[in-house]
Design an enzyme around this catalytic site. Structure first.
Site, PDB file in Angstrom:
ATOM      1  N   CYS A   1      42.074  51.052  36.725  1.00 40.11           N
ATOM      2  CA  CYS A   1      42.490  51.457  38.069  1.00 40.11           C
ATOM      3  C   CYS A   1      43.981  51.238  38.283  1.00 40.11           C
ATOM      4  O   CYS A   1      44.405  50.358  39.041  1.00 40.11           O
ATOM      5  CB  CYS A   1      41.695  50.674  39.116  1.00 40.11           C
ATOM      6  SG  CYS A   1      39.944  50.839  38.835  1.00 40.11           S
TER       7      CYS A   1
ATOM      8  N   PRO B   1      60.880  42.021   9.516  1.00 43.56           N
ATOM      9  CA  PRO B   1      60.337  43.253  10.089  1.00 43.56           C
ATOM     10  C   PRO B   1      58.906  43.055  10.583  1.00 43.56           C
ATOM     11  O   PRO B   1      58.113  42.351   9.951  1.00 43.56           O
ATOM     12  CB  PRO B   1      60.362  44.230   8.913  1.00 43.56           C
ATOM     13  CG  PRO B   1      60.244  43.353   7.702  1.00 43.56           C
ATOM     14  CD  PRO B   1      60.892  42.040   8.050  1.00 43.56           C
TER      15      PRO B   1
ATOM     16  N   ARG C   1      57.250  45.793  13.259  1.00 45.11           N
ATOM     17  CA  ARG C   1      56.827  47.171  13.499  1.00 45.11           C
ATOM     18  C   ARG C   1      56.826  48.035  12.246  1.00 45.11           C
ATOM     19  O   ARG C   1      55.862  48.751  11.980  1.00 45.11           O
ATOM     20  CB  ARG C   1      57.774  47.794  14.534  1.00 45.11           C
ATOM     21  CG  ARG C   1      57.385  49.185  14.971  1.00 45.11           C
ATOM     22  CD  ARG C   1      58.530  49.843  15.745  1.00 45.11           C
ATOM     23  NE  ARG C   1      59.047  48.985  16.781  1.00 45.11           N
ATOM     24  CZ  ARG C   1      58.537  48.874  18.006  1.00 45.11           C
ATOM     25  NH1 ARG C   1      57.495  49.606  18.338  1.00 45.11           N
ATOM     26  NH2 ARG C   1      59.072  48.057  18.893  1.00 45.11           N
TER      27      ARG C   1
ATOM     28  N   GLY D   1      63.496  44.711  13.524  1.00 44.77           N
ATOM     29  CA  GLY D   1      64.004  45.814  14.329  1.00 44.77           C
ATOM     30  C   GLY D   1      64.024  47.153  13.634  1.00 44.77           C
ATOM     31  O   GLY D   1      64.450  48.145  14.230  1.00 44.77           O
TER      32      GLY D   1
HETATM   33  C1  LIG Z   1      60.173  40.827  17.633  1.00 46.71           C
HETATM   34  C2  LIG Z   1      60.960  40.130  16.610  1.00 46.71           C
HETATM   35  C3  LIG Z   1      60.987  40.597  15.294  1.00 46.71           C
HETATM   36  C4  LIG Z   1      60.281  41.855  14.857  1.00 46.71           C
HETATM   37  O1  LIG Z   1      60.791  42.998  15.431  1.00 46.71           O
HETATM   38  P1  LIG Z   1      60.312  44.436  14.912  1.00 46.71           P
HETATM   39  O2  LIG Z   1      61.056  45.375  15.761  1.00 46.71           O
HETATM   40  O3  LIG Z   1      58.853  44.506  15.113  1.00 46.71           O
HETATM   41  O4  LIG Z   1      60.693  44.529  13.483  1.00 46.71           O
HETATM   42  C5  LIG Z   1      61.700  39.872  14.364  1.00 46.71           C
HETATM   43  N1  LIG Z   1      62.369  38.750  14.708  1.00 46.71           N
HETATM   44  C6  LIG Z   1      62.372  38.268  15.957  1.00 46.71           C
HETATM   45  C7  LIG Z   1      63.109  37.036  16.271  1.00 46.71           C
HETATM   46  C8  LIG Z   1      61.662  38.935  16.949  1.00 46.71           C
HETATM   47  O5  LIG Z   1      61.682  38.467  18.192  1.00 46.71           O
END
Ligand SMILES: *Cc1c(COP(=O)(O)O)cnc(C)c1O
Length: 425
Positions: free
Chosen positions: A344, A275, A277, A239
């Site tokens: 489209c 992590p 993203r 996250g």
């Molecule tokens: C999506 C997800 C992540 C990664 O989230 P990011 O925002 O990309 O860091 C980590 N753990 C779980 C369980 C997820 O579903």
């Protein structure tokens, strides 16, 4: 260092100019910088080292084997949410004992495969899944390490569609229930409860959300320990937010690192983060060619050859991505230009009112910060081919996913003779 910067009038990825790359590969294509990926990982590893926190790359952000392999070589584990991702992590060389299996609806087949592989840990998200794992562990007669994914009931403040840690989200188990399951598992012959897990959402920019969630998981760990059970591991999810806008702030990393340290001290648990993203978003771009310029009322459009099926974040989350022309046009006037694809759908827009110089058909533009949730979310909508992915390192590059042919794209379909059989009957 920025992996994507202008040199000699052209945007480069490391030392390769994107115009040359576009001629070699054809547009549209994703381009990742190995240097940038490495830099991101090492920066995060430095922040997590003092707390001994392990990093499992959330493969769903970018599941290209080259990306997983690169991060794996640097020491990352993998957080996977399906058998396909688990197989990708293994194929990329991530050892099974560094793989975590998350996800809200794992099937019996997926769980069996994970158990067979002896992965690090399965994060359990419901009682149904818990019961299934107990049964499968009995059948396999092997130890299965599980963590219970709790719902900490915090709001992470990101986009509604990527918030996962509120009481009414579909993820995780309520604390009291999770504690009861933890105790149940501890009495089981083959299932070993090794800790708690959580993941509160994505693109979190404020440390306060993590602070609240870490407090919550520490409290729950205390409650488990009060029952005489041990909680050797805490998995804190991913996250970590990045800056898609220039004026946006990344998650303050040093502060996040301090939170990890105090949590490690407070709980004595081995910490893990997942992590996705943060590691890959800024290390990738989508390169596309302008097909047409048109004016629609007040709005100026650049219609490009990439579309929502290649990068769905703007359509799905109203996400912002910067647009950079490949040919440097530093001192020319810019106009708000909406960059749209040929699909489209009115929602097929990659950037709204991006400040762009006058473009013409044939010009190349780059959609920035596209390394996360880009290629992985692509589809073949409108009969479009999945776009290739290229990895650059220094002045060298490799195609790490080639563009399929149209025949390959059609090869899984078949035309049955159901109608002729029906009419013959
Ligand atoms: C999506 C997800 C992540 C990664 O989230 P990011 O925002 O990309 O860091 C980590 N753990 C779980 C369980 C997820 O579903």
């Amino acid at each position: 260092m920025n992996a994507f910067s202008y040199r000699d009038g052209l945007l480069h990825a490391d030392d390769v100019d994107l115009a040359t790359l576009a001629r070699e590969v054809g547009t549209p294509f994703y381009c990742y910088s190995a240097t940038a990926l490495e830099e991101r990982y090492l920066r995060l590893a430095e922040i997590t080292a003092p707390s001994g926190t392990g990093i499992a790359f959330a493969v769903k952000a970018n599941s290209n084997l080259a990306v997983i392999a690169l991060l794996g070589r640097l020491g990352a584990g993998a957080d996977v949410v399906s058998e396909g991702e688990l197989r990708r992590a293994l194929a990329a060389g991530v050892p099974a004992d560094r793989i975590l299996f998350s996800g809200v609806g794992k099937s019996v087949g997926e769980l069996s495969f994970a158990i067979e592989q002896g992965i690090h840990q399965i994060n359990v998200e419901s009682e149904t899944e818990f019961d299934r794992i107990l049964e499968l562990a009995d059948q396999a007669r092997t130890t299965v390490r599980i963590a219970l994914r709790i719902n900490p009931d915090v709001s992470a403040g990101g986009h509604d569609k990527i918030s996962t840690g509120r009481k009414t989200d579909k993820f995780g188990i309520e604390a009291d229930h999770a504690i009861a399951l933890y105790q149940g598992a501890s009495e089981h012959a083959y299932v070993e409860p090794v800790g708690l897990a959580m993941h509160i959402g994505s693109q979190i920019q404020k440390v306060a959300a993590f602070e609240a969630a870490f407090d919550r998981i520490a409290e729950i760990a205390d409650d488990v320990k009060a029952l005489g059970l041990s909680v050797p591991r805490l998995d804190l999810g991913g996250g970590l937010g990045v800056a898609y806008h220039d004026e946006e702030q990344e998650l303050p990393l040093a502060h996040y690192g301090e939170l990890l340290q105090s949590l490690a001290k407070r709980t004595g648990a081995h910490l893990m983060i997942e992590p996705g993203r943060w590691l890959v978003a800024g290390a990738g771009v989508l390169v596309t060619e302008v097909n047409a310029i048109k004016q629609a009322g007040e709005r100026r459009f650049a219609i490009v050859d990439a579309a929502m099926n290649d990068l769905i974040r703007p359509t799905l989350y109203d996400a912002h991505h910067p647009v950079w022309p490949v040919r440097e046009m530093a001192d020319v006037p810019r106009h708000p230009t909406t960059v749209a694809g040929p699909v489209c759908e009115s929602g097929d827009i990659l950037a709204v009112d991006a400040p762009l110089p006058d473009l013409s058909a044939g010009d190349l533009v780059t959609i920035g910060h596209a390394g996360a949730y880009g290629a992985v979310m692509a589809s073949g909508y409108n009969g479009r081919l999945l776009v290739p992915e290229v990895m650059v390192r220094g002045d060298d590059f490799a195609i790490v996913r080639r563009r399929p042919s149209h025949d390959e794209a059609m090869a899984l379909d078949s035309i049955p003779d159901l109608e002729t059989k029906a009419s013959a009957a």
